[in-house]
Write a protein that holds these residues in place. Structure first.
Motif, mmCIF file in Angstrom:
data_model
loop_
_atom_site.group_PDB
_atom_site.id
_atom_site.type_symbol
_atom_site.label_atom_id
_atom_site.label_comp_id
_atom_site.label_asym_id
_atom_site.label_seq_id
_atom_site.Cartn_x
_atom_site.Cartn_y
_atom_site.Cartn_z
ATOM 1 N N TYR A 1 1.228 2.797 -3.304
ATOM 2 C CA TYR A 1 0.000 3.417 -3.809
ATOM 3 C C TYR A 1 -0.236 4.782 -3.153
ATOM 4 C CZ TYR A 1 -1.181 -0.878 -6.250
ATOM 5 O OH TYR A 1 -1.172 -1.953 -7.123
ATOM 6 N N LEU B 1 0.816 -1.216 0.000
ATOM 7 C CA LEU B 1 0.000 0.000 0.000
ATOM 8 C C LEU B 1 0.846 1.261 0.000
ATOM 9 C CD1 LEU B 1 -2.848 -0.896 2.540
ATOM 10 C CD2 LEU B 1 -3.143 -0.361 0.121
ATOM 11 N N LYS C 1 -6.321 -0.137 -2.761
ATOM 12 C CA LYS C 1 -5.331 0.083 -3.816
ATOM 13 C C LYS C 1 -6.004 0.657 -5.063
ATOM 14 C CE LYS C 1 -1.998 -3.522 -2.502
ATOM 15 N NZ LYS C 1 -1.423 -4.840 -2.882
#
Length: 364
Positions: A210, A207, A297
């Protein structure tokens, strides 16, 4: 328009009252009563479909265009959006009245969302009505229902595809078919499928990357960067709809009708929800729910693309591709699994959002 809005506000008020009642059961008794909440949501969704479908032709900026497409479909080039074409043909077997066509589209729109919620909430044991209430509280819900109705149905099928993927990712047909149907209603959903496959291929990417993507593109957008900086590459990026790509690159709107440029309100909106989703992921779910992280995401990935679209007309339609996942991402707050009491607070937050954006839009 005032009568239409009044009808919708009444439905929303009933929805809000029901949502507050069910949120109290979630917070206090830790019970879903999903059989009842599902039935109430079903009735309210049907009523919404009736209001959407039997609206006057001056309600919704694209209603006249859809009326014309329904009446003259044999002369319209739908491109790869054949699902919408065949839906029109099917409707013609039963009626030549465009009101019934609009009702059929509206019914399909809310039915697929209903179906998607029914599958998705099992992952979190969330309350059905509260997730449905989150949908109707967001301004895009009515826009997809009366303005950009093809994209509305398309994104509903995207949600269905994501729900089936979360339910059983190994059953490829169950989630890939809704994606294909989604593209058949609105070609831009091919972008979502493309991004979704990237996320799956790069599943080991954490993550953190992202988040980096999200804030870097937000910063680039804030200083005036956009997809237009890529020049002719935009034609390839939107190859599924080259006419629209050419419109974006060369015309950039029609006589100043569409405001382009960095949109702080959208950036703030998406970021506030990102903060909420991050707290849910790390505090409630302990960063352990892979399905939730997948959806998070996607939200950050498509939000980054959205920020890069601020310099083109209709950029909010890219925003809808991220906003459509908001009700699913807040679902853990409506879950009986939580020991904390977030249900009533979240319902009040969505009521605030609904009131705020309706006042904001009506004041423009």
């Amino acid at each position: 328009m005032d009568i239409f809005n009044l009808k919708y506000y009444i439905i929303y008020f009933v929805f809000a009252v029901a949502a507050f009642i069910f949120s109290m059961y979630i917070d206090i008794k830790k019970k879903n009563y999903n059989n009842i909440s599902r039935f109430v949501t079903f009735l309210l969704f049907i009523i919404i479909a009736v209001v959407f479908g039997f609206r006057d032709s001056d309600i919704g900026s694209d209603t006249e265009m859809y009326k014309w497409q329904f009446l003259t479909y044999s002369n319209v080039d739908f491109g790869i959006q054949v699902a919408f074409k065949y839906f029109i043909i099917l409707t013609h077997f039963f009626t030549e009245n465009y009101h019934y066509f609009l009702f059929a589209v509206s019914l399909l729109y809310v039915s697929i969302i209903f179906w998607s919620i029914n599958i998705y909430i099992k992952n979190f044991e969330a309350n059905f009505l509260l997730v449905g209430f989150a949908f109707v509280s967001l301004i895009f819900f009515i826009q997809l229902g009366i303005n950009i109705i093809r994209q509305g149905v398309s994104l509903a099928f995207v949600l269905l595809a994501i729900s089936y993927y979360i339910k059983d990712r190994n059953n490829i047909k169950s989630w890939l078919l809704p994606f294909i149907v989604a593209i058949g209603f609105h070609a831009t959903s091919a972008i979502i499928l493309f991004l979704f496959f990237i996320i799956l291929l790069l599943k080991r990417i954490t993550l953190n990357y992202y988040y980096l993507w999200y804030f870097i593109l937000l910063g680039i957008s804030a200083v005036g960067g956009s997809i237009l900086s890529l020049g002719s590459f935009l034609n390839y990026f939107l190859v599924i709809d080259s006419k629209r790509a050419d419109f974006y690159v060369k015309d950039q709107g029609t006589d100043g009708e569409f405001v382009v440029g960095f949109k702080a309100q959208f950036a703030v909106f998406n970021t506030i929800f990102l903060i909420i989703f991050s707290l849910i992921n790390y505090k409630l779910l302990k960063n352990e729910n892979e399905n939730y992280k997948l959806l998070l995401k996607y939200y950050m990935f498509i939000s980054g693309v959205f920020f890069m679209m601020f310099q083109i007309p209709y950029s909010d339609r890219w925003g809808i591709m991220s906003w459509i996942t908001i009700p699913f991402l807040v679902a853990p707050l409506f879950s009986i699994k939580n020991t904390s009491k977030y249900g009533m607070l979240t319902v009040m937050f969505f009521i605030f959002i609904f009131v705020f954006f309706n006042i904001y839009n009506n004041s423009k």
